[in-house]
Design a protein around this motif. Structure first.
Motif, short mmCIF file in Angstrom:
data_model
loop_
_atom_site.label_atom_id
_atom_site.label_comp_id
_atom_site.label_asym_id
_atom_site.label_seq_id
_atom_site.Cartn_x
_atom_site.Cartn_y
_atom_site.Cartn_z
N HIS A 243 -18.08 10.32 36.07
CA HIS A 243 -17.61 9.07 36.65
C HIS A 243 -16.27 9.24 37.39
CE1 HIS A 243 -15.12 9.55 33.13
NE2 HIS A 243 -14.27 8.71 33.66
N VAL A 244 -15.66 10.41 37.30
CA VAL A 244 -14.26 10.54 37.69
C VAL A 244 -14.02 10.30 39.18
CG1 VAL A 244 -13.58 12.04 35.78
CG2 VAL A 244 -14.62 13.05 37.82
N TRP A 245 -15.06 10.35 39.99
CA TRP A 245 -14.88 10.09 41.41
C TRP A 245 -14.77 8.60 41.72
CZ3 TRP A 245 -18.29 7.03 44.10
CH2 TRP A 245 -19.53 6.78 43.50
N LEU A 246 -15.26 7.77 40.80
CA LEU A 246 -15.41 6.34 41.09
C LEU A 246 -14.09 5.63 41.36
CD1 LEU A 246 -17.86 4.22 41.04
CD2 LEU A 246 -16.87 3.51 38.87
N PRO A 247 -13.08 5.72 40.49
CA PRO A 247 -11.83 4.99 40.79
C PRO A 247 -11.13 5.52 42.03
CG PRO A 247 -11.55 6.41 38.87
CD PRO A 247 -13.01 6.39 39.17
N ASP A 248 -11.22 6.82 42.27
CA ASP A 248 -10.57 7.39 43.45
C ASP A 248 -11.22 6.91 44.74
OD1 ASP A 248 -10.28 9.21 41.06
OD2 ASP A 248 -8.83 10.15 42.39
N ALA A 249 -12.49 6.50 44.65
CA ALA A 249 -13.19 6.01 45.84
C ALA A 249 -12.57 4.74 46.38
CB ALA A 249 -14.67 5.77 45.52
N ARG A 555 1.72 2.05 22.02
CA ARG A 555 1.91 2.87 23.22
C ARG A 555 0.89 4.00 23.37
NH1 ARG A 555 3.89 1.86 27.85
NH2 ARG A 555 5.57 0.74 26.76
N PRO A 556 0.57 4.77 22.31
CA PRO A 556 -0.42 5.85 22.50
C PRO A 556 -1.79 5.33 22.94
CG PRO A 556 0.82 6.18 20.48
CD PRO A 556 1.17 4.81 20.97
N ILE A 557 -2.25 4.24 22.31
CA ILE A 557 -3.55 3.68 22.68
C ILE A 557 -3.50 3.14 24.10
CG2 ILE A 557 -5.25 1.90 22.15
CD1 ILE A 557 -4.43 2.12 19.23
N TYR A 558 -2.41 2.45 24.43
CA TYR A 558 -2.27 1.89 25.78
C TYR A 558 -2.28 3.00 26.83
CZ TYR A 558 -0.17 -0.37 29.83
OH TYR A 558 0.09 -0.82 31.11
N ASN A 559 -1.51 4.05 26.59
CA ASN A 559 -1.48 5.16 27.55
C ASN A 559 -2.84 5.85 27.65
OD1 ASN A 559 1.20 4.82 28.27
ND2 ASN A 559 1.97 6.20 26.68
N PHE A 560 -3.54 5.94 26.52
CA PHE A 560 -4.87 6.56 26.52
C PHE A 560 -5.82 5.80 27.44
CE2 PHE A 560 -9.14 6.92 24.52
CZ PHE A 560 -9.32 8.29 24.68
N TYR A 566 -7.92 10.20 29.79
CA TYR A 566 -7.44 11.54 30.17
C TYR A 566 -8.56 12.47 30.65
CZ TYR A 566 -2.98 10.20 28.07
OH TYR A 566 -1.80 9.57 27.78
N PHE A 567 -9.62 11.89 31.23
CA PHE A 567 -10.70 12.73 31.73
C PHE A 567 -10.22 13.63 32.87
CE2 PHE A 567 -13.92 10.35 29.41
CZ PHE A 567 -14.90 11.31 29.23
N ASP A 568 -9.42 13.07 33.76
CA ASP A 568 -8.93 13.88 34.89
C ASP A 568 -8.05 15.02 34.41
OD1 ASP A 568 -9.99 12.67 37.35
OD2 ASP A 568 -8.90 10.89 36.72
N GLU A 569 -7.18 14.72 33.45
CA GLU A 569 -6.31 15.76 32.91
C GLU A 569 -7.11 16.82 32.17
OE1 GLU A 569 -3.92 12.15 33.68
OE2 GLU A 569 -5.85 12.54 32.73
N LEU A 570 -8.14 16.38 31.44
CA LEU A 570 -8.99 17.32 30.72
C LEU A 570 -9.72 18.25 31.68
CD1 LEU A 570 -10.28 18.24 28.02
CD2 LEU A 570 -12.05 16.50 28.41
N TYR A 571 -10.31 17.68 32.72
CA TYR A 571 -11.03 18.50 33.70
C TYR A 571 -10.07 19.43 34.44
CZ TYR A 571 -15.25 15.70 33.05
OH TYR A 571 -16.37 15.10 32.53
N ASP A 572 -8.85 18.94 34.68
CA ASP A 572 -7.87 19.78 35.35
C ASP A 572 -7.52 21.00 34.50
OD1 ASP A 572 -5.89 20.12 37.59
OD2 ASP A 572 -4.48 19.97 35.93
N ALA A 573 -7.44 20.77 33.17
CA ALA A 573 -7.04 21.86 32.27
C ALA A 573 -8.16 22.86 32.03
CB ALA A 573 -6.57 21.28 30.93
#
Length: 643
Positions: A243-249, A555-560, A566-573
């Motif tokens: 799904h990661v392309w969807l918001p960037d679209a 804060r942790p839940i909100y940032n999550f 964090y799908f983008d960060e996970l795929y980046d890593a």
């Protein structure tokens, strides 16, 4: 003839606008593109009503031979049945309204607009080719066509690095999903010896027990094919993980967002599953996988929508969530309910996106809801239309979403399986979150105190009629489509309406179970919707400081949630950085050091050696005799070693 005209009129508009736009000018090019869509929007619904109520018989319209290679023959043909005709009617009508809206929305764009309208019309044509395909090759042609056009439209503002990156991301993610999809199509040909639906579907039952040997293990052939096809659908329809392309679209112009998220592209995966229902019915484990992914996506995307601040991204994640609902319906065997929700969703989701575009237009391109508020008094028409879209999205009767979305929840309950129960829980919770983020959007944008810049507020104005008229048409569909189409799609006339378009196995009673769901199953979604609206009112109207306090406390839940799990960060890593490192290593070591280094090193060695050997040419006989002696000694030494 009418059906064919509905499909090829957008292509004609795209060719005129794209090829002649520079010479005939923007205005004439836009006129040609919109005219082609108007013709399609008249012919498409007319062909649909002729089929379902006018006595026309379903069939195949053969256009010409396409591929002839040995014994492999494929014709260019248009499938004319209820499923295809319904999709053509919806796509052509909604896309036409988006074209008209684009005249006003893109009116101040400094770039040549003929290119934008050519891409829009070509996008529509590719989607129409996909939904009318009579064989898998033609379907794949349309499938890749919408992928290409999405790349062109998302990156339309190519001078923005973010838009270029978003276009590339959408293209690559879809290519990742298209690889297993293409493998699935190849396995179908390998198993059935054909790619034509008319040959494949009647033979499915005979191949139900067939197997494939993969990695030393044996798997049911239809299960493997079903999973591979669905992975392709996951990419196009932005299911969790792909799904990661969807918001960037959202980097593309708002009409592009509406076209991608409402009428084309993202609905292609749902259509594929419905078209392949004769095969999917014999792949129960694949359907279970579809149900699980759809339910997870419905809940996952809804949680993210609750924290986004960009008005278009909230609606984008809403699309992702609603597509999850559609795949839940497919997974439990309620294909008719999936297509029904696809049609109703097209109206209210296009309404929401174009309404958001009207807000952005009024707010001088501002998209952050934190800088809005109190706009109901300044743009009351847009506000009223957005309310209609959100009521339909939430599933409040009697608007369209109520008829289709609630039926999917009831179908999940009626599956009476573990994965069906999981889907029921996820979709009910997603109904609560949908109501919450929908009214959060309304309250933050149109109600409460204004948080906008005073300079921006001084220029806020209602959109021109060329943008508002399409919104009124879509609002009409959002209000009436569910009530008007219910009897045909999922009601008493369902069996006669669908005919052979959708196949239900003898043990598939999904719709019947949904219609006989107990009262608490039907009431529960309404209670969740009321709770979501009430919570949004408390947090954004009654106690507007509460969201800040909750975000600080949790804060942790909100940032999550804010960072999209964090799908983008996970795929980046785990994907992007290792691949970049590998590519850099291949470049530095493989290319520079080995491929370029060794030949260049040998060339340098040869050149240096020749310069040293030249020094032996002194003209002295003594030197020559000494060199010859060294040569003789070397030859004798080599000879002795060999022996």
């Amino acid at each position: 003839m009418i059906y064919t005209l509905a499909i090829f009129a957008p292509l004609a508009g795209a060719l005129v606008s794209g090829l002649l736009g520079r010479s005939i000018g923007d205005r004439a090019a836009m006129g040609a593109s919109v005219l082609g869509m108007v013709v399609a929007a008249i012919c498409g619904p007319l062909a649909f009503f002729q089929l379902v109520a006018g006595g026309h018989e379903p069939g195949v319209i053969s256009l010409s031979p396409w591929v002839e290679a040995g014994r492999f023959h494929v014709e260019w043909a248009l499938k004319y049945d209820t499923l295809s005709a319904a999709m053509v009617a919806m796509v052509s009508f909604v896309a036409m309204l988006i074209h008209v809206y684009s005249i006003g929305y893109m009116g101040h764009d400094e770039r040549p607009r003929y290119r934008f309208f050519a891409y829009l019309s070509l996008f529509t044509f590719a989607m129409l080719m996909l939904v009318t395909a009579d064989n898998l090759l033609q379907l794949f042609f349309g499938w890749e066509g919408v992928g290409l056009c999405s790349y062109l439209l998302i990156g339309y503002w190519y001078d923005r690095p973010s838009a270029c990156a978003a276009a590339i991301k959408a293209f690559i993610v879809n290519r990742v999903a298209d690889l297993p999809f293409a493998v699935g199509l190849s396995l179908i040909f390998l198993k059935f010896g054909s790619i034509e639906f008319a040959v494949i579907f009647p033979a499915v039952a005979a191949h139900a027990a067939d197997t494939y040997s993969l990695f030393g293990k044996t798997f049911p052939a239809l299960e493997v094919i079903g999973v591979l096809l669905f992975i392709g659908a996951m990419g196009k329809s932005a299911q969790i993980g792909l799904h990661v392309w969807l918001p960037d679209a959202m980097e593309g112009p708002t009409p592009v967002s509406a076209l991608i998220h409402a009428a084309t592209m993202v609905t292609a995966g749902v259509f594929l599953m419905a078209r392949m229902s004769p095969m999917m019915e014999f792949a129960p484990y694949a359907l279970g996988f579809v149900t699980f992914i759809g339910a997870s996506t419905a809940l996952f995307a809804a949680t993210i929508g609750c924290t986004q601040t960009d008005i278009k991204r909230v609606i984008a994640y809403s699309t992702c969530s609603q597509l999850g609902y559609m795949f839940v319906a497919v997974g439990v065997g309620a294909y008719e309910a999936a297509v029904f929700h696809l049609i109703t969703h097209a109206f209210f989701k296009a309404l929401l996106f174009l309404g958001a575009g009207s807000v952005i237009h009024a707010m001088s391109d501002e998209q952050d809801m934190r800088r809005m508020g109190g706009l109901a008094k300044l743009i009351p028409v847009t506000c009223a239309l957005m309310w209609i879209g959100n009521v339909a999205l939430a599933g409040i009767p009697p608007l369209a979403g109520y008829y289709s979305k609630d039926l999917i929840i009831e179908s999940a309950w009626g599956a009476h399986s573990a994965v069906g129960t999981y889907a029921f829980v996820c979709t009910v919770l997603a109904a609560f979150l949908t109501a919450f983020y929908s009214w959060r959007l309304l309250f933050m944008t149109f109600h409460g105190r204004s948080r906008a810049d005073h300079h921006v507020l001084s220029h806020v104005h209602e959109s021109p009629y060329v943008m508002l008229v399409p919104l009124f048409a879509l609002a009409t569909g959002a209000v009436l489509a569910g009530w008007a189409l219910q009897g045909w799609f999922v009601g008493e006339q369902e069996a006669a309406f669908w005919g052979a378009s959708i196949f239900n196995g003898p043990h598939n009673h999904a719709l019947e179970s949904a219609h006989h769901a107990p009262g608490w199953v039907k009431i529960l979604p309404m209670l969740m919707i009321a709770g979501g609206i009430g919570l949004a009112y408390v947090m954004y109207i009654a106690s507007p400081l509460m969201p800040l306090k909750l975000a600080s406390t949790f804060r942790p839940i909100y940032n999550f949630l804010l960072n999209k799990w964090y799908f983008d960060e996970l795929y980046d890593a785990i994907i992007v950085r290792p691949l970049v490192g590998l590519a850099r290593g291949l470049w530095k070591v493989g290319d520079v050091a080995v491929i370029d280094g060794i030949p260049n090193g040998l060339a340098g060695l040869t050149s240096g050696g020749s310069r040293q050997i030249v020094k032996l040419q002194t003209g002295s006989l003594a030197v020559y005799a000494f060199v010859m002696l060294i040569g003789v000694v070397a030859l004798i030494g080599i000879f002795m070693l060999i022996r």
